[in-house]
Design a protein around this motif. Structure first.
Motif, PDB file in Angstrom:
ATOM      1  N   SER A 182      85.887  29.438 -74.428  1.00 28.14           N
ATOM      2  CA  SER A 182      86.956  28.557 -74.879  1.00 28.14           C
ATOM      3  C   SER A 182      88.048  29.424 -75.494  1.00 28.14           C
ATOM      4  CB  SER A 182      86.420  27.549 -75.896  1.00 28.14           C
ATOM      5  OG  SER A 182      87.448  26.716 -76.378  1.00 28.14           O
ATOM      6  N   ALA A 183      89.314  28.991 -75.402  1.00 25.99           N
ATOM      7  CA  ALA A 183      90.396  29.861 -75.855  1.00 25.99           C
ATOM      8  C   ALA A 183      91.663  29.066 -76.111  1.00 25.99           C
ATOM      9  CB  ALA A 183      90.669  30.949 -74.810  1.00 25.99           C
ATOM     10  N   ILE A 184      92.590  29.670 -76.850  1.00 22.72           N
ATOM     11  CA  ILE A 184      93.941  29.141 -77.032  1.00 22.72           C
ATOM     12  C   ILE A 184      94.911  30.102 -76.359  1.00 22.72           C
ATOM     13  CG2 ILE A 184      95.774  28.737 -78.720  1.00 22.72           C
ATOM     14  CD1 ILE A 184      93.692  27.547 -80.570  1.00 22.72           C
ATOM     15  N   TYR A 185      95.751  29.547 -75.469  1.00 25.23           N
ATOM     16  CA  TYR A 185      96.723  30.355 -74.744  1.00 25.23           C
ATOM     17  C   TYR A 185      98.111  30.058 -75.281  1.00 25.23           C
ATOM     18  CZ  TYR A 185      99.782  32.015 -71.011  1.00 25.23           C
ATOM     19  OH  TYR A 185     100.781  32.651 -70.316  1.00 25.23           O
ATOM     20  N   ASP A 186      98.801  31.097 -75.716  1.00 28.09           N
ATOM     21  CA  ASP A 186     100.167  31.000 -76.228  1.00 28.09           C
ATOM     22  C   ASP A 186     101.104  31.520 -75.141  1.00 28.09           C
ATOM     23  OD1 ASP A 186     102.656  31.468 -77.484  1.00 28.09           O
ATOM     24  OD2 ASP A 186     101.680  31.670 -79.438  1.00 28.09           O
ATOM     25  N   TYR A 187     101.831  30.603 -74.483  1.00 29.05           N
ATOM     26  CA  TYR A 187     102.677  31.013 -73.368  1.00 29.05           C
ATOM     27  C   TYR A 187     103.795  31.944 -73.834  1.00 29.05           C
ATOM     28  CZ  TYR A 187     105.740  30.892 -69.325  1.00 29.05           C
ATOM     29  OH  TYR A 187     106.518  31.254 -68.264  1.00 29.05           O
ATOM     30  N   GLY A 188     104.442  31.593 -74.968  1.00 27.06           N
ATOM     31  CA  GLY A 188     105.565  32.393 -75.430  1.00 27.06           C
ATOM     32  C   GLY A 188     105.165  33.811 -75.768  1.00 27.06           C
ATOM     33  N   ALA A 189     104.023  33.959 -76.472  1.00 27.79           N
ATOM     34  CA  ALA A 189     103.540  35.293 -76.822  1.00 27.79           C
ATOM     35  C   ALA A 189     102.752  35.924 -75.694  1.00 27.79           C
ATOM     36  CB  ALA A 189     102.665  35.214 -78.072  1.00 27.79           C
ATOM     37  N   ASN A 190     102.380  35.106 -74.706  1.00 30.87           N
ATOM     38  CA  ASN A 190     101.583  35.543 -73.551  1.00 30.87           C
ATOM     39  C   ASN A 190     100.269  36.180 -74.002  1.00 30.87           C
ATOM     40  OD1 ASN A 190     101.287  35.508 -70.792  1.00 30.87           O
ATOM     41  ND2 ASN A 190     102.160  37.541 -70.483  1.00 30.87           N
ATOM     42  N   THR A 191      99.582  35.489 -74.930  1.00 36.70           N
ATOM     43  CA  THR A 191      98.304  35.970 -75.448  1.00 36.70           C
ATOM     44  C   THR A 191      97.226  34.902 -75.292  1.00 36.70           C
ATOM     45  OG1 THR A 191      98.868  35.190 -77.685  1.00 36.70           O
ATOM     46  CG2 THR A 191      99.349  37.500 -77.153  1.00 36.70           C
ATOM     47  N   VAL A 192      95.991  35.370 -75.170  1.00 41.52           N
ATOM     48  CA  VAL A 192      94.811  34.510 -75.104  1.00 41.52           C
ATOM     49  C   VAL A 192      93.913  34.871 -76.278  1.00 41.52           C
ATOM     50  CG1 VAL A 192      92.793  33.825 -73.751  1.00 41.52           C
ATOM     51  CG2 VAL A 192      94.954  34.368 -72.589  1.00 41.52           C
ATOM     52  N   THR A 193      93.562  33.874 -77.100  1.00 36.53           N
ATOM     53  CA  THR A 193      92.702  34.099 -78.255  1.00 36.53           C
ATOM     54  C   THR A 193      91.423  33.295 -78.080  1.00 36.53           C
ATOM     55  OG1 THR A 193      94.646  34.341 -79.678  1.00 36.53           O
ATOM     56  CG2 THR A 193      92.517  34.012 -80.760  1.00 36.53           C
ATOM     57  N   GLN A 194      90.295  33.977 -78.115  1.00 38.51           N
ATOM     58  CA  GLN A 194      89.020  33.294 -77.936  1.00 38.51           C
ATOM     59  C   GLN A 194      88.726  32.370 -79.123  1.00 38.51           C
ATOM     60  OE1 GLN A 194      85.744  35.851 -76.932  1.00 38.51           O
ATOM     61  NE2 GLN A 194      86.944  37.023 -75.438  1.00 38.51           N
ATOM     62  N   VAL A 195      88.124  31.222 -78.816  1.00 38.88           N
ATOM     63  CA  VAL A 195      87.745  30.237 -79.823  1.00 38.88           C
ATOM     64  C   VAL A 195      86.230  30.102 -79.802  1.00 38.88           C
ATOM     65  CG1 VAL A 195      87.872  27.802 -80.464  1.00 38.88           C
ATOM     66  CG2 VAL A 195      89.930  28.996 -79.692  1.00 38.88           C
ATOM     67  N   PRO A 196      85.554  30.203 -80.945  1.00 44.79           N
ATOM     68  CA  PRO A 196      84.088  30.197 -80.957  1.00 44.79           C
ATOM     69  C   PRO A 196      83.495  28.799 -81.008  1.00 44.79           C
ATOM     70  CG  PRO A 196      84.912  30.613 -83.165  1.00 44.79           C
ATOM     71  CD  PRO A 196      86.122  30.510 -82.275  1.00 44.79           C
ATOM     72  N   GLY A 197      82.179  28.754 -80.869  1.00 46.76           N
ATOM     73  CA  GLY A 197      81.411  27.557 -81.188  1.00 46.76           C
ATOM     74  C   GLY A 197      80.929  26.729 -80.020  1.00 46.76           C
ATOM     75  N   LEU A 198      81.472  26.925 -78.809  1.00 47.04           N
ATOM     76  CA  LEU A 198      81.038  26.110 -77.673  1.00 47.04           C
ATOM     77  C   LEU A 198      79.626  26.528 -77.274  1.00 47.04           C
ATOM     78  CD1 LEU A 198      81.901  23.957 -75.555  1.00 47.04           C
ATOM     79  CD2 LEU A 198      82.587  25.860 -74.087  1.00 47.04           C
ATOM     80  N   ARG A 199      78.690  25.590 -77.353  1.00 47.53           N
ATOM     81  CA  ARG A 199      77.292  25.908 -77.058  1.00 47.53           C
ATOM     82  C   ARG A 199      77.044  25.937 -75.552  1.00 47.53           C
ATOM     83  NH1 ARG A 199      74.254  21.325 -80.131  1.00 47.53           N
ATOM     84  NH2 ARG A 199      76.095  20.181 -79.406  1.00 47.53           N
ATOM     85  N   ASN A 200      76.120  26.805 -75.146  1.00 47.55           N
ATOM     86  CA  ASN A 200      75.737  26.909 -73.728  1.00 47.55           C
ATOM     87  C   ASN A 200      76.968  26.941 -72.822  1.00 47.55           C
ATOM     88  OD1 ASN A 200      73.236  26.551 -74.920  1.00 47.55           O
ATOM     89  ND2 ASN A 200      72.467  25.215 -73.302  1.00 47.55           N
TER      90      ASN A 200
END
Length: 811
Positions: free
Chosen positions: A415-433
């Motif tokens: 799971s992740a948050i994508y920032d189009y303007g900064a063109n970055t992908v930041t992983q988001v924790p906690g999603l099981r399996n």
């Protein structure tokens, strides 16, 4: 790249507080709240410290110049509060009720409150802003309720809050000034709404009134549609293309149909291309953008997989015809499609023309009405998979929920948050399996202002375990959001080939449909236990307010692979499709009547003064009896358990008898431009039939700075951050990406690459399972027989004598 799409610079919301005021510092005796009015010192008459009245504090954030002044220019009494901004780069200033047990009004979860004040304003950028105190999480931003028009003379503003969220014990509120100018306020009021709840009159059986009712319609769906799009005229576009039928593809026979719920009829539509497994989304004018589709089925020997083409089309609901647009930069079989706050559409993932994975992000420009050239679109060169669920956040970033189609999730946490303007992908924790969320469902929970996402169920096409019961919830308002475990899915019955039996252990389902309902709950329905097999019969209602599931009546029809469920404008839910591994198709259509439609008379929206809305508007409707809430629900564009654009946007109310003023959000990222279904709902949760309204986008955005009304969430992400990778052409993807062993049968007959865990690894057990699931005669493609289904080597899998021969258990 157009400037309109570039993300605004974000800063964490900060309150410039002066601390809770104490009685010992007062210059005069404090004004208590009246029996009706819950505000202490509502007219600023009792003095406090730091030049602020008792129970009021200076608040705000950002880079701006400001003054706070207690003025004698009052609506009543001798004092009023004036907040002035003389320079603004970002942020706001507001006089806010002090966030303390002494001053902040006590509220009851589930109740609503009428807020009022008198004001004068020289700026168009001011709104009523609420904060709430959660017993566990403390004080946090809740919502902006109402934009205040400029007013030279004293003007009254009233607004009704949404239902107070669970866990909330107090609220604080005031007027935020976002633009240069001044706002003077006085005579605040806050009253609990005593909405009468009419006694429900059950119009069905006791079971139906408790759990709703499913009806199978007498007319079958004439096309093998796996794409369902609700149009702004109330009809439904059902897209099949070749319908996962290679013979139709070879004949060049591609189909669509338009269903009219009013009379139950279907109109078949000439379809120019194989839109089987395309992407689609409603544009802001109500037309439907359909992107890519199937250029070719896999080769018989399994060396080539499905292929996507670059073509793109627009469907016009008025003429009921398709017209071609310019091509995309890549082919995208199974692409995502997310509409942005400025009306543009961004798309990721899918398979290219050579059946490899596309790493190209595509951008449809609403201003230019075309797909932009590759060099105009920010690229990370990431492969997001197939139908990645990309949900637009309130600040314009995209949340990849972890729901996808076929096989494993993206690397990392899934799971992740994508920032189009900064063109970055930041992983988001906690999603099981994370690698068993194949064909799960994700939905932005009601209301969209809460920024919570629910992810439900899922499995794995390749390893083919029992699908799971997992649900996970994430609150994107948190500075560093993380999924937390939700309640397990209720269990129903499953047909393993010998009739329905109760689910056991941790058995859940994949191919889930999740539908937002006008009473603020979510219907989850349909699904199967394994890869294109073993349908699960279970439906339930998820209540975001309580975080619980309530089992209801189950759809009697099989609804697995290539099924869809979606909300109709009359408040019912329609379900179509099912395409098991043997290549057959379920043409029966079922419709769910929720319990709220069996409680007697429904409220009616008798008039909508204006169906053309813009952001920050106050829009008036009339109703035939009292209502408790109103909302906009974006019509469905769903396929493969995926509709990332589905959202429920709360409309705070100002009530004057049967006249209701609705306060429209000023943030286009909460409600992207387009046509919406407007529902009015009474205190018993009974909704009206929807009216269609058109919410405008770029025109409103060009007039004001929409970012002024954005309170920053998810602004302290601690996950791994990656920027653009090395430019590349594609991602290598196995030709068996669809979970089918191409050594057997035809392209649409899906012999699983891994049989369900209940099937022993023997020729007889596997052949018995295939026979039980109506696979029929299966040709062996080539000389390889990896599943040992043709021991006598006559070229027919599970043919005469194959299953009866004694062969050892397979590895």
């Amino acid at each position: 790249m157009t400037k309109r799409l570039v993300s605004k610079r974000r800063r964490r919301t900060a309150l410039v507080g002066v601390g809770a005021l104490t009685a010992g510092l007062l210059l005069t005796a404090p004004q208590p709240a009246s029996a009706a009015n819950l505000i202490k010192n509502p007219g600023f008459e009792t003095a406090g410290t730091d030049d602020m009245p008792y129970c009021w504090k200076k608040s705000g954030w950002g880079d701006n110049d400001f003054t706070f002044e207690t003025t004698t220019d009052a609506h009543s009494g001798s004092k009023a509060m004036k907040v002035t901004l003389t320079r603004r780069v970002e942020g706001d200033r507001k006089a806010l009720i002090t966030e303390s047990a002494e001053c902040a009004p006590v509220v009851t979860p589930g109740k609503q409150y009428d807020l009022g004040l008198w004001y004068r304003s020289t700026t168009p950028d001011a709104s009523v802003t609420l904060f709430r105190h959660d017993a566990t999480a403390g004080w946090q931003y809740w919502t902006d309720l109402k934009t205040l028009d400029m007013a030279a003379g004293w003007t009254e503003a009233t607004v009704r809050t949404p239902e107070v969220p669970a866990g909330t014990d107090r609220i604080a509120w005031g007027v935020s000034v976002y633009g240069t100018g001044s706002v003077t306020t006085d005579d605040y009021t806050m009253d609990q709404v005593a909405a009468p709840v009419p006694d429900p009159v059950c119009t069905g059986t006791a079971e139906e009134c408790a759990n709703g009712r499913w009806d199978v319609l007498p007319t079958k769906n004439p096309v093998r549609s796996m794409h369902s799009v609700v149009l702004n005229n109330g009809k439904v576009l059902l897209i099949a293309g070749s319908g996962n039928d290679p013979t139709m593809f070879q004949a060049g026979t591609f189909t669509s149909a338009v269903y009219d719920p009013q009379n139950g009829t279907y109109q078949q539509i000439p379809t120019p291309k194989d839109m089987f497994c395309a992407g689609h989304v409603q544009l802001d004018d109500g037309r439907v953008l359909v992107m890519s589709g199937n250029k070719g089925y896999p080769s018989a020997d399994g060396t080539i997989g499905y292929q996507g083409y670059k073509d793109s089309y627009i469907f016009d609901p008025v003429s009921e015809t398709y017209s071609k647009t310019n091509d995309m930069n890549d082919g995208h079989w199974y692409p995502s499609a997310t509409v942005l706050g400025n009306g543009d559409v961004i798309s990721f993932g899918g398979l290219k023309e050579d059946s490899s994975g596309s790493v190209t992000a595509e951008l449809w420009s609403d201003a230019e009405q075309r797909w932009l050239e590759l060099w105009k679109v920010n690229q990370t060169w990431s492969y997001w998979g197939l139908y990645p669920s990309m949900i637009l956040m309130q600040d314009g970033r995209l949340f990849y929920s972890g729901s996808h189609v076929f096989g494993n999730n993206i690397p990392g946490t899934g799971s992740a948050i994508y920032d189009y303007g900064a063109n970055t992908v930041t992983q988001v924790p906690g999603l099981r399996n994370k690698d068993q969320r194949d064909q799960s469902a994700s939905v932005l929970l009601p209301p969209a202002q809460d920024q919570k996402v629910l992810t439900v169920g899922g499995g794995n096409i390749d390893s083919n375990p029992d699908a799971n019961r997992l649900t996970d919830v994430i609150d994107l308002k948190q500075p560093n959001p993380s999924y937390v475990a939700g309640p397990p899915l209720p269990q129903g019955t499953v047909d393993l080939g010998n009739g329905k039996v109760p689910q056991t252990g941790n058995q859940g389902k994949m191919y889930v449909s999740a539908v937002l309902l006008p009473d603020g709950k979510v219907l989850e329905t349909g699904g199967a236990l394994h890869n294109r097999a073993d349908p699960v019969y279970e439906s339930s209602l998820y209540d975001p307010a309580t975080g619980t599931f309530d089992p209801v009546a189950a759809d009697p029809e099989e609804r697995g692979y290539h099924s869809s469920a979606f909300l109709l404008p009359d408040g019912r839910v329609m379900a179509t499709g099912d395409n098991p591994g043997n290549g057959s198709w379920n043409h029966d259509v079922s419709v769910y009547t929720p319990p709220y439609l069996l409680k007697g008379e429904r409220p009616t929206i008798t008039s909508v003064i204006d169906s053309e809305w813009t952001y920050g508007d106050t829009q008036r409707i009339t109703v035939d009896r009292p209502i408790a809430k109103a909302e906009l629900i974006r019509p469905a564009a769903v396929t493969h358990s995926s509709d990332p654009n589905q959202r429920f946007v709360d409309l705070p109310l100002s009530v004057d008898g049967d006249n209701i003023d609705l306060n429209v959000t000023s943030n286009p990222n909460l409600a992207p431009p387009g046509w919406y279904m407007l529902f009015a709902v009474d205190a018993g949760g009974v909704p009206s039939v929807a009216k269609w309204v058109h919410l405008q986008g770029p025109q409103a955005l060009s007039a004001t700075d929409a970012s002024a009304h954005v309170h920053e969430f998810a602004d302290n992400l601690k996950g791994k951050v990656t920027g653009p990778g090395k430019k590349r052409k594609s991602q290598k993807v196995s030709p068996t990406v669809a979970g089918c062993d191409r050594h057997y049968g035809s392209a649409n007959v899906c012999v699983p690459t891994d049989f369900p865990p209940t099937v022993k690894a023997t020729t007889k057990a596997r052949c018995d399972w295939l026979k039980k699931n109506d696979y029929g005669r299966l040709k062996v493609n080539g000389k390889d027989d990896p599943l040992r289904l043709d021991p006598n080597r006559d070229g027919i899998a599970c043919g005469k004598g194959d299953a009866s021969r004694r062969w050892p258990q397979l590895a």
